[in-house]
Design a protein around this motif. Sequence first.
Motif, PDB file in Angstrom:
ATOM      1  N   SER A  17       0.720  -1.346   0.394  1.00  0.00           N
ATOM      2  CA  SER A  17      -0.105  -0.091  -0.334  1.00  0.00           C
ATOM      3  C   SER A  17       1.084   1.428  -0.074  1.00  0.00           C
ATOM      4  N   LEU A  18       0.446   2.482  -0.537  1.00  0.00           N
ATOM      5  CA  LEU A  18       0.331   3.399  -0.263  1.00  0.00           C
ATOM      6  C   LEU A  18      -0.052   4.395  -0.786  1.00  0.00           C
ATOM      7  N   ARG A  19      -0.117   6.138   0.385  1.00  0.00           N
ATOM      8  CA  ARG A  19      -1.137   6.737   0.493  1.00  0.00           C
ATOM      9  C   ARG A  19      -0.063   7.438  -0.124  1.00  0.00           C
ATOM     10  N   LEU A  20      -0.918   8.657  -1.294  1.00  0.00           N
ATOM     11  CA  LEU A  20      -0.642   9.660  -1.899  1.00  0.00           C
ATOM     12  C   LEU A  20      -1.103  10.886  -1.396  1.00  0.00           C
ATOM     13  N   SER A  21      -0.295  12.183  -1.629  1.00  0.00           N
ATOM     14  CA  SER A  21      -0.868  13.170  -0.955  1.00  0.00           C
ATOM     15  C   SER A  21      -0.775  14.946  -2.431  1.00  0.00           C
ATOM     16  N   CYS A  22      -2.275  15.158  -2.487  1.00  0.00           N
ATOM     17  CA  CYS A  22      -2.018  16.316  -3.849  1.00  0.00           C
ATOM     18  C   CYS A  22      -2.139  17.750  -2.477  1.00  0.00           C
ATOM     19  N   ALA A  23      -1.298  18.559  -2.016  1.00  0.00           N
ATOM     20  CA  ALA A  23      -1.592  19.723  -1.518  1.00  0.00           C
ATOM     21  C   ALA A  23      -1.434  20.713  -2.344  1.00  0.00           C
ATOM     22  N   ALA A  24      -2.754  21.223  -2.079  1.00  0.00           N
ATOM     23  CA  ALA A  24      -2.960  22.636  -3.114  1.00  0.00           C
ATOM     24  C   ALA A  24      -2.966  23.870  -2.350  1.00  0.00           C
ATOM     25  N   SER A  25      -2.267  24.844  -2.715  1.00  0.00           N
ATOM     26  CA  SER A  25      -1.957  26.510  -2.974  1.00  0.00           C
ATOM     27  C   SER A  25      -2.566  27.330  -4.037  1.00  0.00           C
ATOM     28  N   GLY A  26      -3.343  28.139  -2.845  1.00  0.00           N
ATOM     29  CA  GLY A  26      -3.248  29.210  -4.455  1.00  0.00           C
ATOM     30  C   GLY A  26      -5.238  28.821  -4.486  1.00  0.00           C
ATOM     31  N   VAL A  27      -5.758  27.861  -4.215  1.00  0.00           N
ATOM     32  CA  VAL A  27      -6.976  27.386  -4.506  1.00  0.00           C
ATOM     33  C   VAL A  27      -7.418  26.796  -3.058  1.00  0.00           C
ATOM     34  N   SER A  28      -9.130  27.135  -2.450  1.00  0.00           N
ATOM     35  CA  SER A  28      -9.676  26.438  -2.338  1.00  0.00           C
ATOM     36  C   SER A  28     -10.305  25.170  -2.408  1.00  0.00           C
ATOM     37  N   LEU A  29      -9.728  24.112  -2.139  1.00  0.00           N
ATOM     38  CA  LEU A  29     -10.518  22.854  -2.359  1.00  0.00           C
ATOM     39  C   LEU A  29     -11.820  22.297  -2.820  1.00  0.00           C
ATOM     40  N   ASP A  30     -12.405  22.942  -1.812  1.00  0.00           N
ATOM     41  CA  ASP A  30     -13.977  23.286  -1.622  1.00  0.00           C
ATOM     42  C   ASP A  30     -14.874  23.867  -2.355  1.00  0.00           C
ATOM     43  N   SER A  31     -13.851  23.961  -3.538  1.00  0.00           N
ATOM     44  CA  SER A  31     -14.701  25.224  -4.673  1.00  0.00           C
ATOM     45  C   SER A  31     -14.030  24.112  -5.809  1.00  0.00           C
ATOM     46  N   TYR A  32     -13.730  23.018  -5.638  1.00  0.00           N
ATOM     47  CA  TYR A  32     -12.611  22.743  -7.178  1.00  0.00           C
ATOM     48  C   TYR A  32     -12.642  21.002  -7.293  1.00  0.00           C
ATOM     49  N   ALA A  33     -13.064  20.156  -7.889  1.00  0.00           N
ATOM     50  CA  ALA A  33     -12.856  19.380  -8.734  1.00  0.00           C
ATOM     51  C   ALA A  33     -11.749  18.876  -8.791  1.00  0.00           C
ATOM     52  N   THR A  34     -11.220  17.290  -7.189  1.00  0.00           N
ATOM     53  CA  THR A  34      -9.854  17.502  -8.208  1.00  0.00           C
ATOM     54  C   THR A  34      -9.551  15.482  -8.444  1.00  0.00           C
ATOM     55  N   GLY A  35      -9.157  14.856  -9.173  1.00  0.00           N
ATOM     56  CA  GLY A  35      -8.442  14.451 -10.111  1.00  0.00           C
ATOM     57  C   GLY A  35      -7.087  13.105  -9.778  1.00  0.00           C
ATOM     58  N   TRP A  36      -6.998  12.341 -10.161  1.00  0.00           N
ATOM     59  CA  TRP A  36      -5.818  11.676  -9.539  1.00  0.00           C
ATOM     60  C   TRP A  36      -5.781  10.902 -11.325  1.00  0.00           C
ATOM     61  N   PHE A  37      -4.695  10.707 -12.389  1.00  0.00           N
ATOM     62  CA  PHE A  37      -3.731  11.072 -12.916  1.00  0.00           C
ATOM     63  C   PHE A  37      -3.171   9.606 -13.203  1.00  0.00           C
ATOM     64  N   ARG A  38      -2.365   8.967 -14.199  1.00  0.00           N
ATOM     65  CA  ARG A  38      -1.045   7.868 -14.125  1.00  0.00           C
ATOM     66  C   ARG A  38      -0.630   8.139 -15.973  1.00  0.00           C
ATOM     67  N   GLN A  39       0.557   8.142 -15.968  1.00  0.00           N
ATOM     68  CA  GLN A  39       1.264   7.884 -17.103  1.00  0.00           C
ATOM     69  C   GLN A  39       3.164   6.634 -16.656  1.00  0.00           C
ATOM     70  N   SER A  52     -14.871  14.816  -6.454  1.00  0.00           N
ATOM     71  CA  SER A  52     -15.515  16.367  -5.919  1.00  0.00           C
ATOM     72  C   SER A  52     -15.771  17.302  -5.518  1.00  0.00           C
ATOM     73  N   ALA A  53     -16.323  18.722  -5.794  1.00  0.00           N
ATOM     74  CA  ALA A  53     -15.650  19.781  -3.850  1.00  0.00           C
ATOM     75  C   ALA A  53     -16.541  18.769  -3.159  1.00  0.00           C
ATOM     76  N   ARG A  54     -16.186  19.578  -1.749  1.00  0.00           N
ATOM     77  CA  ARG A  54     -17.138  18.761  -0.581  1.00  0.00           C
ATOM     78  C   ARG A  54     -17.379  17.312  -0.917  1.00  0.00           C
ATOM     79  N   ASP A  55     -16.167  16.615  -1.661  1.00  0.00           N
ATOM     80  CA  ASP A  55     -16.714  14.781  -1.199  1.00  0.00           C
ATOM     81  C   ASP A  55     -18.133  14.373  -1.929  1.00  0.00           C
ATOM     82  N   ALA A  56     -18.583  15.171  -2.310  1.00  0.00           N
ATOM     83  CA  ALA A  56     -20.007  14.947  -2.630  1.00  0.00           C
ATOM     84  C   ALA A  56     -19.731  13.768  -3.468  1.00  0.00           C
ATOM     85  N   SER A  57     -18.813  13.519  -4.842  1.00  0.00           N
ATOM     86  CA  SER A  57     -19.163  12.734  -5.080  1.00  0.00           C
ATOM     87  C   SER A  57     -17.349  11.249  -5.427  1.00  0.00           C
TER      88      SER A  57
END
Length: 127
Positions: A17-39, A52-57
């Motif tokens: 197992s691993l846990r990845l973190s994505c720390a944001a600055s310059g935005v408030s993530l409760d108004s943003y959707a955030t995704g994880w991608f890989r290549q 989604s914002a506020r963990d709604a979905s």
Amino acid sequence: QVQLVESGGGLVQPGGSLRLSCAASGVSLDSYATGWFRQAPGKEREGVSCVSARDASTIYAESVKGRFTISSDNAKNTVYLQMNSLKPEDTAVYYCATVWTGGGWFCNIRSHSYPYWGQGTQVTVSS
């Protein structure tokens, strides 16, 4: 200025197992959707999961359903990707990305939807 910084990648054995973190600055993530991608080397970037914002979905790619869990901590302005039962085919550079939705409950895992990206963190699953 929007900045996303991923961390938590590394080398892990299959089944680990691993846990990845994505720390944001310059935005408030409760108004943003955030995704994880890989290549992976020689492959196109693929969507892994989004919240989604506020963990709604949340949405997961079929390849990671039941193994990965996305979550967010709005107080820390950070999104996490808990990855369990890792497989060698999970080896890739993992990126987080975010897009303003005004607090909407939707998200998607199409990379072209996201204007803001982090630099990525390497995940290697190998024995």
